[in-house]
Design an enzyme around this catalytic site. Sequence first.
Site, PDB file in Angstrom:
ATOM      1  N   TYR A 158       0.826  -1.219   0.095  1.00 57.35           N
ATOM      2  CA  TYR A 158       0.004   0.030  -0.083  1.00 57.35           C
ATOM      3  C   TYR A 158       0.876   1.277  -0.151  1.00 57.35           C
ATOM      4  O   TYR A 158       0.791   2.075  -0.867  1.00 57.35           O
ATOM      5  CB  TYR A 158      -1.108  -0.012   1.243  1.00 57.35           C
ATOM      6  CG  TYR A 158      -1.623   1.238   1.400  1.00 57.35           C
ATOM      7  CD1 TYR A 158      -2.995   1.457   0.729  1.00 57.35           C
ATOM      8  CD2 TYR A 158      -1.428   2.224   2.219  1.00 57.35           C
ATOM      9  CE1 TYR A 158      -3.615   2.467   0.787  1.00 57.35           C
ATOM     10  CE2 TYR A 158      -2.183   3.379   2.278  1.00 57.35           C
ATOM     11  CZ  TYR A 158      -3.426   3.619   1.603  1.00 57.35           C
ATOM     12  OH  TYR A 158      -4.149   4.556   1.613  1.00 57.35           O
ATOM     13  N   LYS A 212       1.769   4.198  -3.044  1.00 54.81           N
ATOM     14  CA  LYS A 212       1.285   5.443  -2.823  1.00 54.81           C
ATOM     15  C   LYS A 212       2.862   6.328  -3.338  1.00 54.81           C
ATOM     16  O   LYS A 212       2.603   7.275  -3.912  1.00 54.81           O
ATOM     17  CB  LYS A 212       0.966   5.869  -1.347  1.00 54.81           C
ATOM     18  CG  LYS A 212      -0.513   5.538  -0.966  1.00 54.81           C
ATOM     19  CD  LYS A 212      -1.493   6.086  -1.863  1.00 54.81           C
ATOM     20  CE  LYS A 212      -2.950   5.643  -1.515  1.00 54.81           C
ATOM     21  NZ  LYS A 212      -3.915   6.257  -1.901  1.00 54.81           N
TER      22      LYS A 212
END
Length: 300
Positions: A142, A146
Amino acid sequence: MSRVVVTGGAGRLGRSVVAVLAAAGHEVTSFDQGHVDGLPATQVSVDLIDPQATADAFAAVRPDSVVHLAAIAVPGALPDPEMFRVNTQLVWSVLEAALAAGAEKLLLASSPTVMGYGSPGGWEPKYLPLDEEHPIAPWNGYGTSKVAMEQIVQMAVRQHGSRMRFGTFRPCFVISPEEWLGGPTQQGHTLEERLADPSLAAVSLFNYIDARDAGEFVDAWLARANDVPNGSTFFVSAPDALYDGETADGIREHVPAAARAAERLTGTQAAFSSARAEALLGWRASRLWRDCLVRAGESS
């Protein structure tokens, strides 16, 4: 004022962003596979992973600006490789479609998780409060997605910055309006439970932001994007910590690796700084948990 597409407009953050932008006079279209009754926007169901479907949707709206919120939003919701693939593919699809449709501005939602807190290998901040200059150290799919999303934006600035304005923001733990009234947060527990058990929020240094404040940040960026450095990144945080006590005390007890850096914090000061957003955009969060939280048994 202008035509704005919000991807992920039916989500927890998206609903408030859409509402703030609509109230400010923008003509808002939400691109999402979900639908929300009463959302003050035209709602278009589109699979943003599909480049052609995305291009067609953007061509039909021809927005002036794009706010890209759509992503797999919960760390660990998918295996790391799939998380990375989905979130980065969404950015490519939206970026290419926005460029083709003639959009002038694109703001992308990143995450404070790029900093690397919670790493099983250990994490110690170089200083607090964290700002946009602090080194990043993502440790899962994750957070790494980003970082890649932010880098795609920086690539776009280098390729297309002469014709389009870009920005990135890192909203802290988003609290939607209904969660102040006892609704479950993204992690399943309530805010009262989060306060009663500081270990639930300690991993992220007790950060938070009201979704409406985040929406007002988006509106401020859209208004002043031409006046700030192209591709600027912003932390978007409440000015205090989601901790019932002094922030440094909470960090010393629950995040001992950050205890030395926490000595610079005073009172209830947040461990994340939004000073750049205040200086460049004139934005500051105004909804604080001590004012907004309705505890069980209280009336709203």
